[in-house]
Scaffold this active site. Structure first.
Site: not given
Length: 499
Positions: A479, A331, A40, A393
């Site tokens: 992370c 992207s 979200c 990609d």
């Protein structure tokens, strides 16, 4: 041929008015099955003065639409009363359902745009979540991005104390803990909640007279602070939402920090560090690779620049002789531009997007679902026929999308295909707010690079290394769990949150 600077400018400008689509080769079903999915985006604003919170929250959430496309909701504070609206659908569609915009004009608003995991598309799980008093008045509302690793344990404890849960989301655990501790004052209630919950969380919320936001001790999920003026503040998952409402970026909310207003000091935003010793910067590295919009800035790092550098770096890692470089929209384009810049191989935007296509095709067969992709993206065959092509990609998850992309290029008559992923191999699921397939379904966890090259049917295949990613980001303070299987917090139980 256009210069790379012009390509960059055109690429970034389009997202000011059109939704950012991370990987347009993925069908809607594959966005769930063959891609990591952010759960979200959150947005909030507060002012000492009345605002057009209806319009501004809409602008802010639209800028975050890429972070969730299943449902949207807002809560607005007006004259001490909180009004809530949430429904399934895209941001603009949900706002069209609001019959009385005046009811959503106030001095504070929070909003949420949601990505829903399979089997969890229940309206009671849409956010913001809210708590009511005995008079059926909303007294507290929150929007949460992330995932709690001890939610099941905390839910059991709260239920034993008589707390009734209405949803099946870990976000409600945060809501009920704050509600339970409100007798400590708002700051005290949030502090007590943060000391109990574990995992990843960025939260924005409001009571009937206060606005607040806070972030977990590792800062895993992003949360930025901006200001429109000295008495109007904005908080959002990404800086692009600040831009959308005319706010200036101030800084990122710190790991372990609470920001909040006080009814006794109108217009002032306070800051409180819950435990400075616990606060560490471990923001998700995949935000920079894939999740965030390319024109965002997170932790003072520009996302576009990281993606362009990733293309440059993978050229250094794995140079190849080729005729053109292409990137999978949206992207993969910055990395393709970076690869072209470093290698001198021309970049060509040969995958043409149809900007008028929606997401709502309902087709019964896999063959027809794949044809939807050809409606969204169509290659200029004359640019790639009989050419040696480098395709950039963002990542390879299950490999199904990548395999179909290779087939499309082969059908167009490409001579050689050199596949480059600007993400390291994804070998482990995320437990901290990203929906990823299980380890059994992650193709890089089950195949060597050479095996995967053969499976895809390409002439060469290379991944950006984790060390190269750390070098690009400038530190190891992130992370990297999905690449290394080492997480900044314990992953908790590997079961559904609430059965």
């Amino acid at each position: 041929m256009k210069s790379l600077d012009i390509h960059k400018s055109e690429y970034l400008k389009q997202f000011e008015t059109q939704t950012y689509g991370r990987n347009l080769f993925r069908t809607q079903e594959e966005e769930r099955l063959d891609a990591p999915n952010e759960e979200c985006g959150i947005f909030g604003m507060y002012s000492d003065n009345d605002l057009d919170t209806f319009s501004l929250s809409q602008f802010g959430l639209f800028a975050l639409q890429h972070r969730g496309q299943e449902a949207c909701g807002i809560s607005v504070l007006k004259d001490g009363k909180i009004t809530n609206m949430k429904d399934e659908g895209l941001v603009l569609d949900v706002y069209k359902e609001i019959q009385d915009p005046e009811a959503f004009m106030g001095n504070s608003a929070i909003g949420h745009t949601r990505y829903t995991t399979a089997g969890d598309k229940k309206k009671y799980n849409f956010q913001p979540f809210f708590a009511k008093n005995e008079y059926d008045q909303i007294i507290l509302s929150i929007a949460h991005n992330g995932n709690l690793t001890n939610a099941r344990e905390l839910k059991t404890e709260l239920e034993a104390e008589g707390v009734v849960f209405r949803a099946t989301s870990d976000s409600e655990v945060i809501l009920r803990l704050i509600q339970k501790n409100l007798d400590l004052g708002l700051r005290g209630a949030i502090k007590a909640t943060m000391e109990k919950i574990e995992g990843a969380y960025s939260v924005v919320g409001m009571t009937r007279n206060k606005f607040f936001a806070f972030r977990d001790f590792n800062g895993i999920r992003p949360l930025v602070l901006g200001a429109v003026d000295e008495k109007t503040y904005v908080v959002a998952s990404e800086s692009v939402a600040l831009d959308a409402v005319g706010a200036q970026y101030v800084r990122d909310i710190l790991p372990g920090e609470i920001i909040y207003t006080n009814e006794n000091e109108p217009g002032k935003l306070n800051s409180y560090m819950v435990n400075e010793e616990r606060g560490k910067q471990r923001i998700c590295s995949f935000e920079y690779i894939y999740f965030a919009r390319p024109d965002s800035t997170l932790e003072n790092i520009n996302v576009y620049e990281i993606r362009e550098k990733s293309g440059e770096k993978i050229w250094e890692q794995a140079p190849v002789e080729a005729d053109i470089v292409i990137g999978v929209p949206d992207s993969g384009v910055p990395a393709a531009i970076g690869f072209s810049k470093a290698s001198g191989i021309p970049f060509r935007p040969v995958l043409i997007k149809n900007r008028y296509i929606g997401r709502s095709f309902i087709v019964p067969t896999q063959e027809m679902r794949e044809r939807v992709v050809n409606l969204k993206l169509n290659p200029i065959i004359s640019e790639i026929k009989d050419k040696r092509v480098v395709i950039i990609d963002d990542s390879i998850v299950r490999g199904t999308t990548s395999k179909r992309l290779v087939k499309i290029l082969k059908d167009a008559g490409v001579k050689e295909i050199h596949f480059r992923s600007v993400s390291p191999p994804i070998i482990a699921p995320c437990y901290l707010g990203i929906d990823t397939p299980s380890k059994d379904d992650l193709i890089s966890a089950n195949m060597t690079t050479e095996e995967l090259r053969v499976y895809l049917g390409v002439d060469s295949l290379e991944f950006l290394s984790t060390d190269s990613l750390k070098e690009i980001l400038g530190s190891s303070n992130h992370c990297f769990g999905c690449f290394t299987e080492e997480y900044p917090v314990a992953k908790g139980e590997e079961i559904e949150l609430f059965n």
